[in-house]
Scaffold this motif. Structure first.
Motif, mmCIF file in Angstrom:
data_model
loop_
_atom_site.group_PDB
_atom_site.id
_atom_site.type_symbol
_atom_site.label_atom_id
_atom_site.label_comp_id
_atom_site.label_asym_id
_atom_site.label_seq_id
_atom_site.Cartn_x
_atom_site.Cartn_y
_atom_site.Cartn_z
ATOM 1 N N VAL A 12 -40.925 -60.760 -80.969
ATOM 2 C CA VAL A 12 -40.409 -61.134 -82.134
ATOM 3 C C VAL A 12 -41.290 -60.695 -83.389
ATOM 4 C CG1 VAL A 12 -39.568 -63.189 -83.761
ATOM 5 C CG2 VAL A 12 -39.640 -63.353 -81.203
ATOM 6 N N LEU A 13 -40.815 -59.760 -84.191
ATOM 7 C CA LEU A 13 -41.571 -58.962 -85.293
ATOM 8 C C LEU A 13 -41.322 -59.520 -86.669
ATOM 9 C CD1 LEU A 13 -43.059 -56.713 -86.275
ATOM 10 C CD2 LEU A 13 -41.011 -55.274 -86.102
ATOM 11 N N ASN A 14 -42.284 -59.657 -87.518
ATOM 12 C CA ASN A 14 -42.453 -60.186 -88.997
ATOM 13 C C ASN A 14 -43.448 -59.351 -89.464
ATOM 14 O OD1 ASN A 14 -40.243 -62.340 -89.204
ATOM 15 N ND2 ASN A 14 -41.259 -62.884 -87.466
ATOM 16 N N HIS A 15 -43.670 -59.365 -90.838
ATOM 17 C CA HIS A 15 -44.912 -59.067 -91.399
ATOM 18 C C HIS A 15 -45.258 -60.263 -92.465
ATOM 19 C CE1 HIS A 15 -42.901 -58.437 -95.523
ATOM 20 N NE2 HIS A 15 -41.920 -58.063 -95.038
ATOM 21 N N MET A 16 -46.807 -60.417 -92.581
ATOM 22 C CA MET A 16 -47.308 -61.443 -93.241
ATOM 23 C C MET A 16 -47.176 -61.472 -94.797
ATOM 24 S SD MET A 16 -51.191 -61.413 -91.676
ATOM 25 C CE MET A 16 -50.811 -61.055 -90.056
ATOM 26 N N ASP A 60 -38.873 -63.036 -98.202
ATOM 27 C CA ASP A 60 -39.127 -61.843 -97.489
ATOM 28 C C ASP A 60 -40.532 -61.710 -97.212
ATOM 29 O OD1 ASP A 60 -39.305 -59.083 -96.878
ATOM 30 O OD2 ASP A 60 -38.921 -58.340 -98.741
ATOM 31 N N ASN A 61 -40.952 -61.885 -96.176
ATOM 32 C CA ASN A 61 -40.438 -62.223 -94.775
ATOM 33 C C ASN A 61 -41.001 -63.433 -94.206
ATOM 34 O OD1 ASN A 61 -41.132 -60.655 -91.649
ATOM 35 N ND2 ASN A 61 -39.202 -61.463 -92.272
ATOM 36 N N GLY A 62 -41.224 -64.454 -95.262
ATOM 37 C CA GLY A 62 -41.971 -65.643 -94.927
ATOM 38 C C GLY A 62 -41.056 -66.598 -94.100
ATOM 39 N N ILE A 63 -39.560 -66.567 -94.291
ATOM 40 C CA ILE A 63 -38.591 -67.073 -93.639
ATOM 41 C C ILE A 63 -38.408 -66.778 -92.215
ATOM 42 C CG2 ILE A 63 -36.017 -67.830 -93.344
ATOM 43 C CD1 ILE A 63 -37.396 -69.504 -95.488
ATOM 44 N N GLY A 64 -38.518 -65.544 -91.864
ATOM 45 C CA GLY A 64 -38.443 -65.075 -90.485
ATOM 46 C C GLY A 64 -39.608 -65.378 -89.775
ATOM 47 N N LEU A 65 -41.041 -65.252 -90.445
ATOM 48 C CA LEU A 65 -42.023 -65.518 -89.831
ATOM 49 C C LEU A 65 -42.167 -67.152 -89.454
ATOM 50 C CD1 LEU A 65 -44.988 -65.136 -88.970
ATOM 51 C CD2 LEU A 65 -45.830 -65.038 -91.091
ATOM 52 N N HIS A 104 -36.895 -69.653 -73.368
ATOM 53 C CA HIS A 104 -37.290 -68.208 -73.674
ATOM 54 C C HIS A 104 -38.039 -67.814 -72.588
ATOM 55 C CE1 HIS A 104 -41.438 -69.479 -74.328
ATOM 56 N NE2 HIS A 104 -40.881 -70.538 -75.017
ATOM 57 N N GLY A 105 -37.894 -66.564 -72.259
ATOM 58 C CA GLY A 105 -38.909 -65.777 -71.507
ATOM 59 C C GLY A 105 -40.166 -65.436 -72.225
ATOM 60 N N PRO A 106 -40.976 -64.808 -71.538
ATOM 61 C CA PRO A 106 -42.304 -64.362 -71.795
ATOM 62 C C PRO A 106 -42.246 -63.763 -73.364
ATOM 63 C CG PRO A 106 -42.140 -63.349 -69.992
ATOM 64 C CD PRO A 106 -40.632 -63.931 -70.280
ATOM 65 N N LEU A 107 -42.884 -64.691 -74.462
ATOM 66 C CA LEU A 107 -42.900 -64.215 -75.721
ATOM 67 C C LEU A 107 -44.072 -63.477 -76.266
ATOM 68 C CD1 LEU A 107 -40.996 -67.261 -77.576
ATOM 69 C CD2 LEU A 107 -40.047 -64.863 -77.175
ATOM 70 N N GLU A 108 -43.998 -62.602 -77.248
ATOM 71 C CA GLU A 108 -44.868 -61.928 -77.982
ATOM 72 C C GLU A 108 -44.525 -61.863 -79.218
ATOM 73 O OE1 GLU A 108 -47.004 -58.432 -75.599
ATOM 74 O OE2 GLU A 108 -44.822 -58.185 -75.709
ATOM 75 N N VAL A 109 -44.956 -62.761 -80.183
ATOM 76 C CA VAL A 109 -44.841 -62.925 -81.811
ATOM 77 C C VAL A 109 -46.019 -62.230 -82.720
ATOM 78 C CG1 VAL A 109 -44.784 -64.512 -83.604
ATOM 79 C CG2 VAL A 109 -43.506 -65.123 -81.360
ATOM 80 N N ILE A 110 -45.394 -60.831 -83.056
ATOM 81 C CA ILE A 110 -46.143 -60.109 -83.695
ATOM 82 C C ILE A 110 -45.953 -60.178 -85.175
ATOM 83 C CG2 ILE A 110 -44.729 -58.122 -83.055
ATOM 84 C CD1 ILE A 110 -47.161 -56.246 -83.349
ATOM 85 N N THR A 111 -47.102 -60.195 -85.967
ATOM 86 C CA THR A 111 -47.070 -60.265 -87.356
ATOM 87 C C THR A 111 -47.929 -59.313 -87.869
ATOM 88 O OG1 THR A 111 -46.627 -62.767 -87.108
ATOM 89 C CG2 THR A 111 -46.977 -61.810 -89.355
ATOM 90 N N ILE A 147 -36.781 -58.475 -81.514
ATOM 91 C CA ILE A 147 -35.981 -59.207 -82.308
ATOM 92 C C ILE A 147 -36.730 -59.266 -83.515
ATOM 93 C CG2 ILE A 147 -34.971 -61.316 -83.081
ATOM 94 C CD1 ILE A 147 -34.694 -62.097 -80.063
ATOM 95 N N ASN A 148 -36.137 -58.511 -84.744
ATOM 96 C CA ASN A 148 -36.965 -58.394 -86.133
ATOM 97 C C ASN A 148 -36.400 -59.188 -87.068
ATOM 98 O OD1 ASN A 148 -38.629 -57.491 -88.242
ATOM 99 N ND2 ASN A 148 -37.203 -55.618 -88.434
ATOM 100 N N LEU A 149 -37.057 -60.470 -87.580
ATOM 101 C CA LEU A 149 -36.369 -61.294 -88.469
ATOM 102 C C LEU A 149 -36.826 -60.579 -89.951
ATOM 103 C CD1 LEU A 149 -37.531 -64.347 -86.569
ATOM 104 C CD2 LEU A 149 -35.018 -63.246 -86.382
#
Length: 479
Positions: A71-75, A109-114, A128-135, A160-162
């Motif tokens: 799961v991809l977002n930026h901070m 942008d992009n606080g809601i997705g994060l 869910h399966g194994p998760l990697e949440v990258i910010t 999944i990019n939010l």
């Protein structure tokens, strides 16, 4: 269909995020928050030298064999309307079904997705399966976080990019970006004495907006207006310039500007009356329909101590006349989509130079690079040095992939309609991920965010609920 918790946790996390200053290049405190969040929930995490953070969560019991999901977002966020982005608060409020901010950008942008990604990490209900949440960091002003990720920072190949603003779409492609900083050398000189009058030329009230998705909406760029007013008076007045400030962010259409000039006192009354009136009439004719509130105002101001040498600001005017601004080319294969554009985001007179940022975007990497180099050549003729800050590749997903089909089916089953699959003229980090992680597939989704990168930024609350439901259900199906 899976059971899912309501969005209360999402909004609570978003409130916490908006208490943490997070302009690009200054993400240390939000990275600290993410690491602390992982510790509080007993999750494994990793933080790199760029302050990018990945938090890993084991699969729901019984789903350990599922393929890992990233799961991809930026901070970071574009901070518009803030005098001090490292300290000014974001005052969010709700109105008529939308969340907005008082006088500043909102950070949706992009606080809601994060916030959605962290809410999944905090939940014990979501399957869910194994998760990697990258910010990542610095997405809005160079993408240096994504560009410098190590090859082993993530293991999953389904992303999944939010970070999407078009609620009714799956973003399946994005333009590349070529961000440059140009510096025209300046020699400061003592301000002339004698009978001179000093004036502040201000441009305000513009809509501004995202220099990608809003570039074809016919809005006024304060950069263009600054060039117009200076070009208009160039041949008729013996004036000097003390300072120039245009724009708010490199990735935004400039909505405001301020120039301080001095003119011989005998020409002052005519200068104020004729230039303000004529420029505003031109603004109304050119931009009245699409940017109705932008105006120019000229007023007396205090005497300044120094001025810019004439050669430097004349070189700036010549460069601005030659550098394309706005839409350069529409796509021949994607109807109604901008293929190539350029935006002059900021101009600032500094002690030893005039700083100018240009943000070139295109779906065709070679065209983007060629235009960027042409712009650098133009500034070189103004004796400027040019620094390439970002060259992010364009990205185009296979629209017939099983992953995108699953995402579309999930929308249809949860919300009762199928999203469009669209390539957008904004820039996403996906291009770097495709280059760095072979075999990766990306689907970008998100709630409806309007006017990002501006003080009018807002997010439609009902679409947050809908995308949350789709996101949770998609995780369940991928498990």
């Amino acid at each position: 269909m899976s059971n899912y918790p309501n969005t209360e946790t999402v909004f609570n996390i978003f409130k916490q995020l908006n208490k943490i200053p997070r302009p690009s290049h200054h993400e240390e405190r939000v990275a600290d928050f993410l690491c602390q969040f992982a510790q509080e929930h007993g999750l494994d995490y990793q933080r790199d030298a760029q302050n990018c953070v990945v938090i890993r969560k084991a699969a729901t019991p019984g789903h350990e064999a599922a393929e890992p999901v990233v799961v991809l977002n930026h901070m970071d966020m574009v901070c518009v309307g803030m005098q001090d982005p490292l300290n000014d608060p974001i005052q969010a409020y709700e109105e008529n079904g939308w969340m907005k901010a008082r006088g500043t950008s909102l950070g949706a942008d992009n606080g809601i997705g994060l916030s959605m990604a962290l809410a999944v990490l905090a939940s014990e209900q979501i399957v869910h399966g194994p998760l990697e949440v990258i910010t990542t960091t610095n997405e809005e002003d160079g993408m240096s976080g994504a560009a410098n990720l190590s090859a082993d920072f993530i293991r999953g190949r389904k992303v999944i990019n939010l970070d999407s603003e078009d609620y009714d779409t799956i973003t399946t492609g994005a333009a590349g970006a070529y961000l440059q900083f140009h510096r025209i050398p300046v020699r400061r000189q003592a301000a002339p004495g004698g009978k001179r009058r000093w004036y502040r030329i201000s441009i305000s009230g513009g809509l501004g907006g995202h220099s990608g998705v809003d570039i074809n909406k016919g809005r006024a760029s304060a950069t263009v207006l600054v060039w117009a007013v200076l070009a208009a008076i160039y041949n008729d007045y013996d004036f000097d310039i003390s300072s120039i400030r245009v724009g708010e962010a490199n990735a935004s259409i400039a909505s405001s500007a301020e120039i301080v000039v001095c003119v011989p006192s005998g020409e002052a009354a005519e200068f104020v009356k004729s230039q303000e009136q004529s420029l505003n009439e031109w603004i109304r004719q050119e931009f009245g329909e699409n940017d109705p509130n932008i105006r120019c105002h000229i007023e007396k101001c205090e005497r300044q101590e120094t001025i810019l040498n004439r050669e430097s600001w004349e070189a700036l005017l010549t460069a601005l006349e030659q550098v394309p601004q706005g839409v350069v080319k529409m796509s021949e294969t994607m109807e109604g989509t901008v293929e190539t554009s350029n935006n002059v985001g900021r101009i600032v007179s500094q002690e030893n130079c005039i700083f100018v940022s240009t943000h070139t975007r295109s779906f065709i990497d070679k065209d983007m690079i060629a235009l960027g180099k042409d712009i650098a050549t133009t500034f070189a003729k103004a004796h400027a040095t040019s620094e390439l800050v970002m060259s992010a590749p364009a990205w185009q997903e296979n629209q017939e992939s099983d992953f995108l089909r699953l995402t579309s089916d999930t929308f249809n089953d949860v919300l009762g309609w199928r999203p469009r699959k669209v390539a957008m003229h904004f820039v996403l980090e996906a291009g770097y991920f495709v280059e760095k992680y072979p075999g990766i597939e990306i689907a970008s989704i998100g709630p409806r965010i309007v006017e990002p990168h501006s003080t009018s930024e807002r997010v439609e609350l009902s679409t947050i609920e809908d995308i949350w439901r789709v996101f949770v259900e998609l995780l369940d199906r991928m498990a």
